[in-house]
Write an enzyme that holds these catalytic residues in place. Structure first.
Site, PDB file in Angstrom:
ATOM      1  N   ASP A  65       0.892  -1.158   0.000  1.00 34.10           N
ATOM      2  CA  ASP A  65       0.000   0.000   0.000  1.00 34.10           C
ATOM      3  C   ASP A  65       0.933   1.211   0.000  1.00 34.10           C
ATOM      4  OD1 ASP A  65      -1.570   2.162   0.644  1.00 34.10           O
ATOM      5  OD2 ASP A  65      -2.688   1.143   2.235  1.00 34.10           O
ATOM      6  N   VAL A  66       0.887   2.009  -1.049  1.00 36.18           N
ATOM      7  CA  VAL A  66       1.877   3.096  -1.161  1.00 36.18           C
ATOM      8  C   VAL A  66       1.666   4.209  -0.134  1.00 36.18           C
ATOM      9  CG1 VAL A  66       2.427   2.664  -3.595  1.00 36.18           C
ATOM     10  CG2 VAL A  66       0.623   4.333  -3.001  1.00 36.18           C
ATOM     11  N   ASN A  92       3.501   4.416 -10.300  1.00 42.11           N
ATOM     12  CA  ASN A  92       2.331   4.347 -11.174  1.00 42.11           C
ATOM     13  C   ASN A  92       1.023   4.189 -10.403  1.00 42.11           C
ATOM     14  OD1 ASN A  92       0.889   3.459 -13.794  1.00 42.11           O
ATOM     15  ND2 ASN A  92       0.639   1.685 -12.429  1.00 42.11           N
ATOM     16  N   TYR A 158      -7.309  15.106  -7.631  1.00 41.27           N
ATOM     17  CA  TYR A 158      -6.563  14.299  -8.605  1.00 41.27           C
ATOM     18  C   TYR A 158      -5.719  15.218  -9.495  1.00 41.27           C
ATOM     19  CZ  TYR A 158      -5.888  10.886 -12.449  1.00 41.27           C
ATOM     20  OH  TYR A 158      -5.355  10.060 -13.413  1.00 41.27           O
ATOM     21  N   LYS A 162      -1.625  15.226  -9.707  1.00 39.99           N
ATOM     22  CA  LYS A 162      -0.927  14.896 -10.953  1.00 39.99           C
ATOM     23  C   LYS A 162      -0.045  16.063 -11.406  1.00 39.99           C
ATOM     24  CE  LYS A 162      -2.527  10.697 -11.460  1.00 39.99           C
ATOM     25  NZ  LYS A 162      -1.650   9.558 -11.212  1.00 39.99           N
ATOM     26  N   THR A 193      -8.334   1.225 -19.171  1.00 36.64           N
ATOM     27  CA  THR A 193      -7.834   0.486 -17.999  1.00 36.64           C
ATOM     28  C   THR A 193      -8.972   0.397 -16.975  1.00 36.64           C
ATOM     29  OG1 THR A 193      -7.171   2.409 -16.708  1.00 36.64           O
ATOM     30  CG2 THR A 193      -5.533   1.559 -18.268  1.00 36.64           C
TER      31      THR A 193
HETATM   32  P1  NAD Z   1      -5.586   0.862 -12.675  1.00 35.31           P
HETATM   33  O1  NAD Z   1      -6.688   1.154 -11.743  1.00 35.31           O
HETATM   34  O2  NAD Z   1      -5.553  -0.430 -13.402  1.00 35.31           O
HETATM   35  O3  NAD Z   1      -4.178   1.038 -11.949  1.00 35.31           O
HETATM   36  C1  NAD Z   1      -3.992   1.630 -10.695  1.00 35.31           C
HETATM   37  C2  NAD Z   1      -3.214   0.658  -9.819  1.00 35.31           C
HETATM   38  O4  NAD Z   1      -2.903   1.319  -8.578  1.00 35.31           O
HETATM   39  C3  NAD Z   1      -4.034  -0.594  -9.475  1.00 35.31           C
HETATM   40  O5  NAD Z   1      -3.257  -1.749  -9.693  1.00 35.31           O
HETATM   41  C4  NAD Z   1      -4.331  -0.407  -7.993  1.00 35.31           C
HETATM   42  O6  NAD Z   1      -4.459  -1.635  -7.303  1.00 35.31           O
HETATM   43  C5  NAD Z   1      -3.135   0.398  -7.527  1.00 35.31           C
HETATM   44  N1  NAD Z   1      -3.387   1.097  -6.276  1.00 35.31           N
HETATM   45  C6  NAD Z   1      -4.489   1.802  -5.909  1.00 35.31           C
HETATM   46  N2  NAD Z   1      -4.360   2.241  -4.647  1.00 35.31           N
HETATM   47  C7  NAD Z   1      -3.149   1.814  -4.197  1.00 35.31           C
HETATM   48  C8  NAD Z   1      -2.436   1.934  -2.979  1.00 35.31           C
HETATM   49  N3  NAD Z   1      -2.938   2.606  -1.928  1.00 35.31           N
HETATM   50  N4  NAD Z   1      -1.209   1.368  -2.879  1.00 35.31           N
HETATM   51  C9  NAD Z   1      -0.674   0.689  -3.924  1.00 35.31           C
HETATM   52  N5  NAD Z   1      -1.303   0.525  -5.100  1.00 35.31           N
HETATM   53  C10 NAD Z   1      -2.526   1.091  -5.237  1.00 35.31           C
HETATM   54  O7  NAD Z   1      -5.635   2.032 -13.751  1.00 35.31           O
HETATM   55  P2  NAD Z   1      -4.465   2.684 -14.651  1.00 35.31           P
HETATM   56  O8  NAD Z   1      -5.186   3.583 -15.575  1.00 35.31           O
HETATM   57  O9  NAD Z   1      -3.533   1.673 -15.178  1.00 35.31           O
HETATM   58  O10 NAD Z   1      -3.730   3.606 -13.594  1.00 35.31           O
HETATM   59  C11 NAD Z   1      -2.314   3.708 -13.514  1.00 35.31           C
HETATM   60  C12 NAD Z   1      -1.943   5.162 -13.332  1.00 35.31           C
HETATM   61  O11 NAD Z   1      -2.272   5.866 -14.539  1.00 35.31           O
HETATM   62  C13 NAD Z   1      -2.684   5.880 -12.216  1.00 35.31           C
HETATM   63  O12 NAD Z   1      -1.773   6.698 -11.499  1.00 35.31           O
HETATM   64  C14 NAD Z   1      -3.674   6.734 -12.963  1.00 35.31           C
HETATM   65  O13 NAD Z   1      -4.083   7.860 -12.249  1.00 35.31           O
HETATM   66  C15 NAD Z   1      -2.890   7.085 -14.200  1.00 35.31           C
HETATM   67  N6  NAD Z   1      -3.644   7.570 -15.353  1.00 35.31           N
HETATM   68  C16 NAD Z   1      -4.560   6.770 -15.976  1.00 35.31           C
HETATM   69  C17 NAD Z   1      -5.249   7.262 -17.081  1.00 35.31           C
HETATM   70  C18 NAD Z   1      -6.285   6.428 -17.822  1.00 35.31           C
HETATM   71  O14 NAD Z   1      -6.972   6.957 -18.728  1.00 35.31           O
HETATM   72  N7  NAD Z   1      -6.422   5.158 -17.513  1.00 35.31           N
HETATM   73  C19 NAD Z   1      -5.013   8.562 -17.544  1.00 35.31           C
HETATM   74  C20 NAD Z   1      -4.069   9.341 -16.886  1.00 35.31           C
HETATM   75  C21 NAD Z   1      -3.382   8.840 -15.787  1.00 35.31           C
END
Ligand code: NAD
Length: 258
Positions: A65-66, A92, A158, A162, A193
């Site tokens: 848990d980060v 990430n 958020y 970011k 995702t």
């Molecule tokens: P995702 O939900 O599959 O990935 C997020 C991951 O973070 C998951 O595996 C989740 O279990 C983990 N996570 C959540 N809370 C946590 C915690 N407290 N400790 C450790 N891990 C934790 O979705 P994604 O889109 O792959 O997200 C990855 C990153 O990309 C995120 O930071 C997200 O904000 C960013 N992002 C995504 C998009 C999009 O369109 N999908 C766009 C911009 C940014």
């Protein structure tokens, strides 16, 4: 080109989406992996681990848990003792939460900042001494177009988190450049995702589809689109790219409002 042989990479949020795709890409490029898994979300880390091992990677998996400093420190220490170093961090892990201004109280604000911003810093902080020792480091943060090149109403915390990641990598880039360490952020646009497909906190399946015709590349992004960029940024060839925000949105940010 862009090989990662002999490098050890920590990826947070490695069990799904962008993190899982980056793990596969790094394994195929020759890196060994420390996969930080957050089981509370219900994602299975085993397929990611097996795929990476099939590519020949040595893999360490830990529940992380980060928001917990001891979890983050522990996986970095395990990577160093079991895999021999810590050269690349992909911070990430992230959550998106849709919250109206009136409801954005301290608890809601702090929870998101603790994961999306503080979580990245915890991972970077733990890795930096090992990167200095190795004379090689790649600090990589998953930012977003939200808060950096565009707004995301009802997602103020958020957007703030970011955007703050960009300030973090810029200052790290200057402070750590002499040690062979670069720091960069990636700003994904709309990527298919679990996060973007969540209709409560993000666009949901229909929202993701609706945005497709506003993307000059003609499609919604895939996790692999981001993983390719992370492979480049982690590589020796990217040594002269630092302190940057790389927007990876298929041109969406250039396309105007209609
Ligand atoms: P995702 O939900 O599959 O990935 C997020 C991951 O973070 C998951 O595996 C989740 O279990 C983990 N996570 C959540 N809370 C946590 C915690 N407290 N400790 C450790 N891990 C934790 O979705 P994604 O889109 O792959 O997200 C990855 C990153 O990309 C995120 O930071 C997200 O904000 C960013 N992002 C995504 C998009 C999009 O369109 N999908 C766009 C911009 C940014």
């Amino acid at each position: 080109m862009f090989r990662l042989t002999g490098r050890v990479a920590l990826i947070t949020g490695a069990a799904s989406g962008i993190g899982a795709a980056t793990a596969q890409k790094y394994a195929a490029a020759g890196a060994d992996l420390a996969l930080a898994w957050y089981p509370a979300d219900g994602h299975d880390i085993d397929p990611v681990r097996w795929e990476a091992e099939k590519s020949g990677s040595r893999v360490v998996v830990a529940e992380v848990d980060v928001t917990q400093t001891d979890h983050v420190d522990a996986i970095v220490n395990r990577a160093v003792s079991e895999l021999g170093g810590m050269h690349i961090v992909v911070a990430n892990a992230g959550i998106a939460r849709k919250v109206e201004i009136e409801d954005l109280d301290d608890a809601a604000w702090n929870q998101l900042i603790d994961v999306d911003l503080n979580g990245a810093w915890r991972a970077f902080r733990a890795a930096i001494p090992h990167m200095k020792k190795a004379g090689y480091g790649r600090l990589l943060a998953t930012s977003s177009v939200a808060g950096t090149i565009s707004a995301w109403p009802q997602h103020l915390h958020y957007s703030a988190a970011k955007a703050a990641l960009v300030g973090l990598v810029k200052s790290l880039a200057v402070e750590l450049g002499e040690f062979g360490i670069t720091a960069n952020a990636v700003a994904p646009g709309v990527i298919r995702t679990p996060q973007s497909l969540d209709p409560i906190n993000s666009l949901g399946p229909e929202g993701v589809e609706a945005v497709r015709n506003k993307i000059p590349a003609g499609r919604v992004g895939t996790p692999e689109d981001i993983a390719h960029v992370y492979q480049f940024l982690a590589s020796a060839e990217a040594a002269y790219v630092t302190g940057q925000l790389l927007v990876v949105d298929g041109g969406r940010g250039l396309a105007g409002l209609d």
